[in-house]
Design an enzyme around this catalytic site. Sequence first.
Site: not given
Ligand code: SF4
Ligand code: SF4
Length: 422
Positions: A330, A287, A359, A27, A33-34, A271, A31
């Site tokens: 949730c 990634d 969360c 690169c 924070y990299c 995912c 940066c």
């Molecule tokens: S990560 Fe937190 S906001 Fe998201 S579904 Fe789970 S409990 Fe709910």
């Molecule tokens: S970043 Fe990777 S681990 Fe996170 S939700 Fe997306 S595919 Fe899944």
Amino acid sequence: MTDTCAITDYEDYGSFGVLWKTVSEDCNLACDYCYYSTCGGKPGPRINRIDSAILNTFIQEYMEMSKGSASFAWQGGEPLLAGLDFFEEVVTLQAAYAPAHTAISNALQTNGTLITDKWAALFRKYQFLIGISVDGPSDIHDERRVDSRGQGSFDRVMKGIDCLRRHQVDFNILTVLHRGNIKKAKELIEFYEREEFAYVQFIPCMDFRSQEIGMAGSYDITPEEYGQFLCEAFDYWYNDGQPRTSIRFFDNMLSVCTGREAELCVHRSGCSTMLVLEQNGDAYPCDFYIHDDWKLGNVAKDSLNELLLHPARMSFLGMKKTLPAACQNCEYKPLCNGGCPRNRKWADDLSVSDPDYFCSSYKRIYAYADERMKTLGASLRRQLFTENVQRNFKGRLPGRNDPCPCGSSRKFKNCCADITVS
Ligand code: SF4
Ligand code: SF4
């Protein structure tokens, strides 16, 4: 061990894209924070770009497996260090090996400083979608996105963006959220509007400790800061029900409010199925899971079928669905889907995890935006419904079992049957 998916052949999993680290960690910026690049903004005289033989082998095999669409994302380090000739080779191979009528897409994430008119012309010609990293106006951006001499890169990035605009290249902005901009939501949104950036996404800045794959991802910002940022950004984005800038996080919320699924992997039910490749062809499922424990093999030695069916990939794909009890019950699960497995702290056998580190940020923005998002979603749904009824059904209502004209993929009777067409 977590549940694994019952996939016996890649055919069962549909199409998949590829994200390739074009030049390894090379690169031209440093940066602060990299945690990926360690060359300090001074790549060696010989760039570690993808070897032509590996590129050829992979594109040929991938195209043979593509089912009408092939999707490539090029990342770095700084992928433009690979040179124009490398990307000319890429598009030539893609065209040579693609079955007839294959839709090929190329996305590229860059720091923007090396973009010239020649690059922009190539991107335009082959319809690359470009992501540019900009952390805010110059005083914010230049604090952390610096070169090897410690000099800010903002002016060079904006020159690159000018080239893209001159050549009408599609681009979006990626802003890393860190301690230098997390309290400046208003300043950021005003900056995007002033610069007429139409598409923006935020990524919370990961901490160096996140390289330890056994730990939950750790971040430069706290969940409280992220939640507060999202609420403030939402107020500006909402703009009395007339958003002017597309912000990916809010667009995803709006999608769910119109009956669709989110498009960001973090908030989808599963995912991403994308294969992530290091410059040398080593393959990983995501990634955020580039680590020996999650290595699937190498595209130069192993077949794509072997990589896609590797037990580590099956295990990875099962993690997202192994939701903590808190997520299963949730009220925001349809919007959130438990967030990102990388942000959860897992038991050693991957059978159970805590909720996502962010969360509380998600809960806060979902509650804060709830009423306005629902209003906006209902009005957008009605608008799409009316437009599509006129366009596709000549103004008549569809049958009860037809796909709903609003585009939600649900049957009309289970979706907008209560809407009266004007
Ligand atoms: S990560 Fe937190 S906001 Fe998201 S579904 Fe789970 S409990 Fe709910
Ligand atoms: S970043 Fe990777 S681990 Fe996170 S939700 Fe997306 S595919 Fe899944």
